[in-house]
Design an enzyme around this catalytic site. Structure first.
Site, short mmCIF file in Angstrom:
data_model
loop_
_atom_site.label_atom_id
_atom_site.label_comp_id
_atom_site.label_asym_id
_atom_site.label_seq_id
_atom_site.Cartn_x
_atom_site.Cartn_y
_atom_site.Cartn_z
N ARG A 1 -3.99 22.04 -12.88
CA ARG A 1 -3.13 20.97 -13.40
C ARG A 1 -3.56 20.57 -14.80
NH1 ARG A 1 -0.05 16.04 -10.32
NH2 ARG A 1 1.02 15.31 -12.17
N HIS B 1 -2.54 13.45 -28.18
CA HIS B 1 -2.79 12.02 -27.87
C HIS B 1 -3.58 11.35 -29.00
CE1 HIS B 1 -2.20 12.28 -23.23
NE2 HIS B 1 -1.11 11.88 -23.85
N HIS C 1 6.16 10.84 -28.37
CA HIS C 1 5.10 11.57 -27.67
C HIS C 1 5.28 13.08 -27.87
CE1 HIS C 1 2.31 12.74 -24.52
NE2 HIS C 1 3.27 13.45 -23.95
N LYS D 1 2.33 11.40 -10.95
CA LYS D 1 1.40 10.58 -11.74
C LYS D 1 2.12 9.28 -12.07
CE LYS D 1 -1.75 13.78 -14.04
NZ LYS D 1 -2.18 14.40 -15.32
N GLU E 1 7.60 19.63 -24.35
CA GLU E 1 6.97 19.89 -23.05
C GLU E 1 7.51 21.19 -22.44
OE1 GLU E 1 4.46 18.11 -22.02
OE2 GLU E 1 4.66 16.14 -22.99
N ARG F 1 0.81 -1.23 0.00
CA ARG F 1 0.00 0.00 0.00
C ARG F 1 0.84 1.26 0.00
NH1 ARG F 1 -3.02 -2.88 4.01
NH2 ARG F 1 -4.71 -4.00 2.98
N HIS G 1 -2.13 18.24 -25.67
CA HIS G 1 -2.25 16.80 -25.47
C HIS G 1 -3.58 16.22 -25.94
CE1 HIS G 1 1.37 17.42 -23.18
NE2 HIS G 1 1.49 16.13 -22.93
N LYS H 1 6.49 23.39 -13.28
CA LYS H 1 5.61 22.23 -13.04
C LYS H 1 5.35 22.05 -11.55
CE LYS H 1 3.98 17.87 -14.22
NZ LYS H 1 4.14 16.54 -14.75
N GLU I 1 -5.19 16.98 -9.97
CA GLU I 1 -5.91 17.47 -11.15
C GLU I 1 -7.41 17.61 -10.88
OE1 GLU I 1 -4.15 15.94 -14.76
OE2 GLU I 1 -5.97 16.36 -15.86
N ASN J 1 -2.26 19.98 -19.89
CA ASN J 1 -2.70 19.15 -21.01
C ASN J 1 -2.73 19.91 -22.34
OD1 ASN J 1 -3.06 16.96 -19.31
ND2 ASN J 1 -5.17 17.55 -18.81
N1 GLY Z 1 2.03 15.53 -17.52
C1 GLY Z 1 0.92 16.23 -17.02
C2 GLY Z 1 0.78 16.14 -15.53
O1 GLY Z 1 1.67 15.67 -14.85
O2 GLY Z 1 -0.22 16.54 -15.01
#
Ligand code: GLY
Length: 362
Positions: free
Chosen positions: A242, A253, A265, A143, A185, A121, A249, A227, A237, A246
């Site tokens: 956050r 994507h 990417h 993430k 990015e 966990r 993206h 960031k 998010e 995107n």
């Molecule tokens: N790559 C976008 C984020 O980390 O929210």
């Protein structure tokens, strides 16, 4: 060059950005997490270059270490690979007081972070990113994920690393195409939060591409700070904040999926930013001159601004509707609202999206 902490609700991430940071991993991790046992996860390409120095640094700090080296490529970012990590953690009897270290690009850090989030966990993990994309984006913000047949990154968790140890010297070994792809990015961060940083990209292009050590370190540090500011204020998010990351993206994507992941990417994000700038112009949010400036900057770094193959706009719209960003059946776009700011919009007419997508393909 610098060390700083990113504060989150329940944890904090220590970030170090400087040439030589890889050799300092062991003492930094020992100080922060005091792990007894550590599993280093990497891929074959990166391990051949940096695993020895990393393991030496960990052992030098008195830690008991093992390594698991997986095949490179996004296919490795799977539940099956997570299972291989669990097998190794079980053999090591790594308990809650252990830690994982991810050495590599976004694939390795997403997968290792996912294993760290779920083993017992949640155990501590650190990231030593080795690609531009991981330095400026994937390593920051917690993430973690693996891919599923239903889509990329669909199985995951938010789990913050205790430590991100960034050595920009690692970038020297990257093939040019990968280095350039990661810069998409960086340009994205400039467009969404920091117009002077866009001017910086324009002015420093030659030095960035020539891998000037000071300029690369500055580039990475500025991105990490941008960031970090966003993710510390909207860790999971929950708001448009956050989601502003995107930009590029939604269309990006869709292009990535439609092209069967044949493009990097970052290359898809570059094309996505071009299309989404055009959408922003059509929606009255961005001047045509500012959109042209962004497109020019993307192209100047050698990133694609137009594909030389046709794209099927119906197919792209289909992918956009299956994206994680869809809410209430509507595609949500993060669009530049002038340079240095964004707005979330779910009212972009299909015809506008089609025209913009048409504009980035033959
Ligand atoms: N790559 C976008 C984020 O980390 O929210």
């Amino acid at each position: 060059m610098s060390t700083f902490d990113i504060p989150f609700a329940l944890s904090r991430t220590r970030v170090a950005v400087r040439p030589g940071a890889l050799q300092e991993l062991g003492p930094a991790l020992a100080e922060l997490a005091r792990p007894t046992k550590v599993l280093l996860v990497s891929d074959e390409t990166v391990a051949g270059l940096f695993a020895e120095a990393t393991l030496e640094s960990l052992r030098g700090a008195g830690l008991e270490v093992a390594a698991l080296v997986l095949p490179p490529g996004d296919a490795t970012k799977s539940l099956a690979s997570a299972d291989r990590i669990y097998d190794r953690l079980g053999e090591m009897r790594l308990a809650r007081d252990g830690a994982l270290v991810a050495l590599g690009g976004g694939m390795v850090s997403d997968l290792t972070g996912f294993a760290a989030a779920t083993w017992m966990r949640g155990v501590a993990f650190a990231i030593c990113p080795t690609t531009v994309e991981a330095d400026v984006d994937a390593a920051i913000g917690g993430k973690t994920a693996v891919n599923h047949l239903a889509g990329k990154n669909l199985v995951g968790a938010f789990h913050q690393p205790v430590l991100v140890q960034i050595d920009p010297e690692c970038l020297r070994t990257l093939p040019l195409r990968d280095r350039v792809a990661g810069l998409a990015e960086s340009i994205k961060h400039a467009v969404i939060t920091d117009e002077p940083f866009l001017s910086w990209h324009e002015a420093q292009r030659e030095r960035v591409l020539a891998q000037d050590s000071g300029v690369l370190t500055e580039l990475v540090e500025r991105n990490v700070r941008i960031k970090a500011d966003v993710v510390s204020r909207d860790e999971q998010e929950r708001t448009a904040l956050r989601a502003s990351l995107n930009f590029g993206h939604t269309v990006g994507h869709a292009i990535e999926s439609a092209q069967g992941y044949a493009l990097r990417h970052g290359e898809c994000v570059a094309l996505g930013m071009v299309a989404e700038c055009r959408i922003a112009v059509a929606m009255g949010l961005l001047s045509a001159a500012d959109a042209d400036r962004v497109v020019q900057c993307i192209g100047a770094y050698g990133l694609p601004v137009r594909l030389d193959t046709p794209l099927n706009e119906d197919e792209l719209l289909g992918y956009m509707l299956r994206d994680k960003k869809v809410a209430g059946g509507k595609v949500r776009f993060t669009l530049p609202n002038g340079l240095g700011a964004t707005v979330l919009r779910d009212d972009v007419p299909d015809a506008v999206v089609r025209t913009a997508c048409h504009g980035v393909a033959l």
